[in-house]
Scaffold this motif. Structure first.
Motif, PDB file in Angstrom:
ATOM      1  N   CYS A 168      37.648  54.211  46.295  1.00  0.00           N
ATOM      2  CA  CYS A 168      38.485  53.330  45.069  1.00  0.00           C
ATOM      3  C   CYS A 168      37.782  54.487  43.778  1.00  0.00           C
ATOM      4  O   CYS A 168      36.817  54.934  43.887  1.00  0.00           O
ATOM      5  CB  CYS A 168      37.282  52.111  44.769  1.00  0.00           C
ATOM      6  SG  CYS A 168      37.917  51.181  43.381  1.00  0.00           S
ATOM      7  N   ASN A 170      38.295  52.787  40.620  1.00  0.00           N
ATOM      8  CA  ASN A 170      38.285  51.965  39.918  1.00  0.00           C
ATOM      9  C   ASN A 170      37.069  52.122  38.922  1.00  0.00           C
ATOM     10  O   ASN A 170      36.875  51.986  37.741  1.00  0.00           O
ATOM     11  CB  ASN A 170      38.608  50.623  39.766  1.00  0.00           C
ATOM     12  CG  ASN A 170      40.050  50.484  40.004  1.00  0.00           C
ATOM     13  OD1 ASN A 170      40.747  51.585  39.339  1.00  0.00           O
ATOM     14  ND2 ASN A 170      40.481  49.139  40.273  1.00  0.00           N
ATOM     15  N   PHE A 171      35.955  52.194  39.439  1.00  0.00           N
ATOM     16  CA  PHE A 171      34.483  52.279  38.758  1.00  0.00           C
ATOM     17  C   PHE A 171      34.237  50.934  38.108  1.00  0.00           C
ATOM     18  O   PHE A 171      33.935  51.333  36.756  1.00  0.00           O
ATOM     19  CB  PHE A 171      34.500  53.744  37.962  1.00  0.00           C
ATOM     20  CG  PHE A 171      34.031  54.794  38.927  1.00  0.00           C
ATOM     21  CD1 PHE A 171      33.160  54.975  39.479  1.00  0.00           C
ATOM     22  CD2 PHE A 171      35.074  55.649  39.277  1.00  0.00           C
ATOM     23  CE1 PHE A 171      32.731  56.132  40.091  1.00  0.00           C
ATOM     24  CE2 PHE A 171      34.911  56.682  40.049  1.00  0.00           C
ATOM     25  CZ  PHE A 171      33.644  56.953  40.620  1.00  0.00           C
ATOM     26  N   CYS A 172      34.573  49.785  38.459  1.00  0.00           N
ATOM     27  CA  CYS A 172      34.197  48.611  37.732  1.00  0.00           C
ATOM     28  C   CYS A 172      32.741  48.877  37.496  1.00  0.00           C
ATOM     29  O   CYS A 172      31.918  49.311  38.341  1.00  0.00           O
ATOM     30  CB  CYS A 172      34.367  47.334  38.820  1.00  0.00           C
ATOM     31  SG  CYS A 172      36.034  47.232  39.151  1.00  0.00           S
ATOM     32  N   TYR A 174      30.108  47.113  37.731  1.00  0.00           N
ATOM     33  CA  TYR A 174      28.695  46.821  38.452  1.00  0.00           C
ATOM     34  C   TYR A 174      28.873  47.209  39.934  1.00  0.00           C
ATOM     35  O   TYR A 174      27.874  46.946  40.460  1.00  0.00           O
ATOM     36  CB  TYR A 174      28.891  45.012  38.529  1.00  0.00           C
ATOM     37  CG  TYR A 174      30.352  44.879  38.815  1.00  0.00           C
ATOM     38  CD1 TYR A 174      30.764  44.612  40.253  1.00  0.00           C
ATOM     39  CD2 TYR A 174      31.340  44.496  37.845  1.00  0.00           C
ATOM     40  CE1 TYR A 174      32.252  44.487  40.370  1.00  0.00           C
ATOM     41  CE2 TYR A 174      32.782  44.040  38.199  1.00  0.00           C
ATOM     42  CZ  TYR A 174      33.034  44.261  39.551  1.00  0.00           C
ATOM     43  OH  TYR A 174      34.400  43.877  39.943  1.00  0.00           O
ATOM     44  N   CYS A 175      29.925  47.980  40.097  1.00  0.00           N
ATOM     45  CA  CYS A 175      30.143  48.168  41.566  1.00  0.00           C
ATOM     46  C   CYS A 175      29.740  49.450  42.403  1.00  0.00           C
ATOM     47  O   CYS A 175      30.023  50.394  41.632  1.00  0.00           O
ATOM     48  CB  CYS A 175      31.619  48.009  41.736  1.00  0.00           C
ATOM     49  SG  CYS A 175      32.143  47.854  43.569  1.00  0.00           S
ATOM     50  N   VAL A 177      30.729  50.554  45.341  1.00  0.00           N
ATOM     51  CA  VAL A 177      31.802  50.915  46.199  1.00  0.00           C
ATOM     52  C   VAL A 177      32.242  52.417  46.132  1.00  0.00           C
ATOM     53  O   VAL A 177      32.545  53.124  46.662  1.00  0.00           O
ATOM     54  CB  VAL A 177      32.963  49.962  46.401  1.00  0.00           C
ATOM     55  CG1 VAL A 177      34.209  50.718  47.424  1.00  0.00           C
ATOM     56  CG2 VAL A 177      32.230  48.671  47.076  1.00  0.00           C
ATOM     57  N   PRO A 178      32.716  52.656  44.582  1.00  0.00           N
ATOM     58  CA  PRO A 178      33.171  54.295  44.472  1.00  0.00           C
ATOM     59  C   PRO A 178      32.199  55.099  44.581  1.00  0.00           C
ATOM     60  O   PRO A 178      32.772  56.227  45.063  1.00  0.00           O
ATOM     61  CB  PRO A 178      33.541  54.010  42.926  1.00  0.00           C
ATOM     62  CG  PRO A 178      33.842  52.524  42.507  1.00  0.00           C
ATOM     63  CD  PRO A 178      32.829  51.901  43.635  1.00  0.00           C
ATOM     64  N   GLN A 212      40.159  49.063  49.740  1.00  0.00           N
ATOM     65  CA  GLN A 212      39.367  48.441  48.340  1.00  0.00           C
ATOM     66  C   GLN A 212      40.249  48.074  47.251  1.00  0.00           C
ATOM     67  O   GLN A 212      39.634  47.409  46.449  1.00  0.00           O
ATOM     68  CB  GLN A 212      38.293  49.660  48.097  1.00  0.00           C
ATOM     69  CG  GLN A 212      37.420  50.064  49.119  1.00  0.00           C
ATOM     70  CD  GLN A 212      36.613  48.731  49.642  1.00  0.00           C
ATOM     71  OE1 GLN A 212      36.569  47.861  49.198  1.00  0.00           O
ATOM     72  NE2 GLN A 212      35.965  49.077  51.051  1.00  0.00           N
ATOM     73  N   HIS A 249      44.116  44.719  43.223  1.00  0.00           N
ATOM     74  CA  HIS A 249      43.146  44.416  41.769  1.00  0.00           C
ATOM     75  C   HIS A 249      44.308  44.205  40.562  1.00  0.00           C
ATOM     76  O   HIS A 249      45.159  44.754  40.166  1.00  0.00           O
ATOM     77  CB  HIS A 249      42.896  45.948  41.367  1.00  0.00           C
ATOM     78  CG  HIS A 249      42.063  45.983  40.381  1.00  0.00           C
ATOM     79  ND1 HIS A 249      42.299  45.875  39.034  1.00  0.00           N
ATOM     80  CD2 HIS A 249      40.720  46.423  40.157  1.00  0.00           C
ATOM     81  CE1 HIS A 249      41.195  45.968  38.195  1.00  0.00           C
ATOM     82  NE2 HIS A 249      40.280  46.299  38.969  1.00  0.00           N
ATOM     83  N   GLN A 276      37.112  37.830  38.799  1.00  0.00           N
ATOM     84  CA  GLN A 276      35.591  38.283  38.677  1.00  0.00           C
ATOM     85  C   GLN A 276      34.957  37.269  37.300  1.00  0.00           C
ATOM     86  O   GLN A 276      33.890  37.003  37.438  1.00  0.00           O
ATOM     87  CB  GLN A 276      35.517  39.719  38.219  1.00  0.00           C
ATOM     88  CG  GLN A 276      36.217  40.777  39.135  1.00  0.00           C
ATOM     89  CD  GLN A 276      35.306  40.692  40.561  1.00  0.00           C
ATOM     90  OE1 GLN A 276      34.595  39.797  40.764  1.00  0.00           O
ATOM     91  NE2 GLN A 276      35.848  41.605  41.474  1.00  0.00           N
ATOM     92  N   ARG A 288      37.165  46.024  33.795  1.00  0.00           N
ATOM     93  CA  ARG A 288      38.050  45.645  34.989  1.00  0.00           C
ATOM     94  C   ARG A 288      39.432  45.951  34.082  1.00  0.00           C
ATOM     95  O   ARG A 288      40.585  46.109  35.009  1.00  0.00           O
ATOM     96  CB  ARG A 288      37.830  44.018  34.990  1.00  0.00           C
ATOM     97  CG  ARG A 288      36.706  43.580  35.757  1.00  0.00           C
ATOM     98  CD  ARG A 288      36.908  44.072  37.157  1.00  0.00           C
ATOM     99  NE  ARG A 288      37.909  43.093  37.801  1.00  0.00           N
ATOM    100  CZ  ARG A 288      38.182  43.492  39.134  1.00  0.00           C
ATOM    101  NH1 ARG A 288      37.671  44.433  39.816  1.00  0.00           N
ATOM    102  NH2 ARG A 288      39.078  42.816  39.877  1.00  0.00           N
TER     103      ARG A 288
HETATM  104 FE1  SF4 Z   1      36.848  49.211  43.409  1.00  0.00          FE
HETATM  105 FE2  SF4 Z   1      36.680  46.573  43.840  1.00  0.00          FE
HETATM  106 FE3  SF4 Z   1      34.659  47.789  43.421  1.00  0.00          FE
HETATM  107 FE4  SF4 Z   1      36.209  47.440  41.305  1.00  0.00          FE
HETATM  108  S1  SF4 Z   1      35.279  45.935  42.324  1.00  0.00           S
HETATM  109  S2  SF4 Z   1      35.066  49.380  41.603  1.00  0.00           S
HETATM  110  S3  SF4 Z   1      38.165  47.670  42.315  1.00  0.00           S
HETATM  111  S4  SF4 Z   1      35.737  48.427  44.997  1.00  0.00           S
END
Ligand code: SF4
Ligand code: SAH
Ligand code: F3S
Length: 449
Positions: A168, A170-172, A174-175, A177-178, A212, A249, A276, A288
């Motif tokens: 991913c 996107n680097f939201c 809080y996240c 995942v990236p 993702q 997204h 969200q 976002r």
């Molecule tokens: Fe990526 Fe989803 Fe996390 Fe946003 S919430 S950084 S779109 S994985």
């Protein structure tokens, strides 16, 4: 790093593996792919740790609670490892990627740490431990996942997940995942089609494409490929009945894709498109890239074009600085959109993310109260919406016996409702029509017509 290893007959001796997965659907699929690889190497899958030669956890880091759970499972294995030191304990997936070597410090009885892009090398990593000893780590960030899928191994014969984009960008704020899944990499359409074709040839009827951030599928591939192109191509494959895709997204979901969805008959009219929050202030702090107004317009457009589309969402409550007014805007959005279902999470600071630099100033008590409020609100909406289906006939792909009553079958509608109905095993794997006569907020109950 271990390169080519020639497996000997001795290496292929009968071995057993216990595997437990935490986290999202992509993690579950990675576990499935790993198990397929291990099975091809002669491993037998067992469902308790007691009889296992190898114990593996595919882990999640998205919230603190997810990590705590894994560490407590690992802690509980200390005694077993003392009794049977030859057992191999491995930590895979997102927490392995994130915590790396420090897992060995905290849990010295762990033998293997294998990150999110290295699971295709599991057989050789395990062999390496067997031959050369414990504390093997493989968290190479540049490794590209390329797995030849063993289509014979899957939990549900008629339904399968297929990863089409990993990572991913996107680097939201809080996240995590990236950071743990790396940059976005799309698979090519021919590669995906080959896998889907193999699944369909082996009896699969429904495919769910995973990413993702699935709307950016195609980025980086030659020729301006989009998710719409992939869906159109798969829609043409014979034998496939239903195609789903998650997770969308809002900022990357094009109106063009909605138009494509509306014209492709095999693509299920369902969107999991996390909002969200309903507050523009919070959405901005979350990075976002859209406002609540934009989100409302997007869903209105989708509903105009596809009147029966169902929409699901995720929400985070208690993001830093979330006031009662911000929260009220989330409540309002939920009331207005009337989602089919929602996942609601209490904000959990993740070290290394942008939001972790902000003060986690909403008390846990407040987070809990807001979580409860949204859950209750959504429960009421889901029940009201499901009641509208009483007396209607819905199309269900019968997946197997219901967990709560083995005399009944369970499956899903194209809109992703769970349906439980009377029926015998001969219907499993078939598309059937079910007349709905009773509902709860989560399930529809009916009889075959
Ligand atoms: Fe990526 Fe989803 Fe996390 Fe946003 S919430 S950084 S779109 S994985
Ligand atoms: N786009 C991803 C989202 C993965 S995380 C996907 O494919 O599903 C799933 C959900 O967890 C997010 O939508 C968000 O609502 C929630 N989440 C992510 N990070 C979080 C955090 N730090 N605290 C609480 N919830 C979080
Ligand atoms: Fe968790 Fe990793 Fe999925 S952090 S939500 S398992 S991508």
């Amino acid at each position: 790093m271990i390169n080519s290893i020639n497996f000997t007959d001795k290496d292929r001796q009968y071995k057993t593996v216990f595997f437990e997965t935490f986290g999202c659907q992509m993690n579950k699929l990675d576990a499935e792919l790993s198990l397929g690889l291990l099975q091809e190497e002669g491993y037998k899958i067992v469902d308790t740790v007691d009889g296992a030669d190898v114990i593996l956890f595919n882990t999640c880091s998205v919230r603190q609670h997810a990590e705590d759970k894994v560490y407590s499972h690992l802690g509980a294995l200390k005694a077993l490892k003392k009794k049977r030191p030859e057992v191999i304990v491995g930590v895979l997936g997102c927490m392995a990627q994130k915590d790396g070597e420090s897992i060995f410090k905290r849990m010295p009885h762990v033998d293997l740490v294998c990150g999110t892009r290295m699971f295709s090398r599991l057989p050789e990593l395990l062999l390496n431990i067997k031959n050369h000893g414990s504390h093997v780590i493989a968290i190479d960030e540049d490794h590209i996942v390329n797995v030849k899928r063993a289509v014979t191994y899957r939990p549900n014969f008629y339904q399968a997940f297929v990863t089409v984009i990993r990572g991913c960008d996107n680097f939201c704020s809080y996240c995590i995942v990236p950071y743990v899944r790396g940059r976005e990499i799309s698979r090519t359409i021919p590669d995906i089609k080959e896998e889907v074709q193999a699944l369909v040839s082996s009896g699969c009827k429904e495919i769910t494409l995973l990413g993702q951030n699935i709307n950016t599928y195609g980025k980086g591939l030659n020729g301006n490929i989009t998710l719409g192109d992939l869906l159109s191509d798969l829609n043409d494959l014979d034998g496939i009945e239903r195609i789903r895709f998650v997770t969308s997204h809002p900022a990357d979901m094009s109106r063009d894709l909605i138009r494509t969805m509306s014209r492709l008959e095999k693509v299920c009219k369902h969107l999991h498109i996390p909002a969200q929050s309903g507050s523009d202030l919070i959405l901005n702090k979350m990075k976002r890239g859209y406002t609540a107004g934009y989100y409302r317009d997007l869903i209105s457009y989708a509903r105009e074009l596809i009147p029966h589309i169902s929409v699901a969402s995720d929400f985070i409550v208690g993001f830093p600085g979330e006031t009662d007014e911000d929260f009220q805007e989330t409540v309002q959005l939920m009331e207005d959109i009337r989602f089919q279902n929602c996942f609601i999470f209490k904000y959990s600071p993740r070290t290394g993310t942008k939001a972790a630099e902000l003060e986690d100033d909403v008390t846990d008590e407040m987070k809990r109260a807001r979580n409860m409020r949204l859950l209750e609100l959504q429960k009421g909406i889901s029940l009201e919406e499901n009641k509208k289906l009483i007396g209607r006939v819905v199309e269900v792909l019968a997946e197997g016996a219901s967990k709560s009553d083995s005399n009944k079958l369970t499956g899903r509608t194209r809109q992703n409702h769970i349906v439980v109905f009377h029926g015998s095993r001969e219907f499993v794997g078939k598309l059937v029509n079910v007349l709905i006569h009773e509902v709860t907020d989560l399930t529809l109950y009916g009889t075959l017509t």
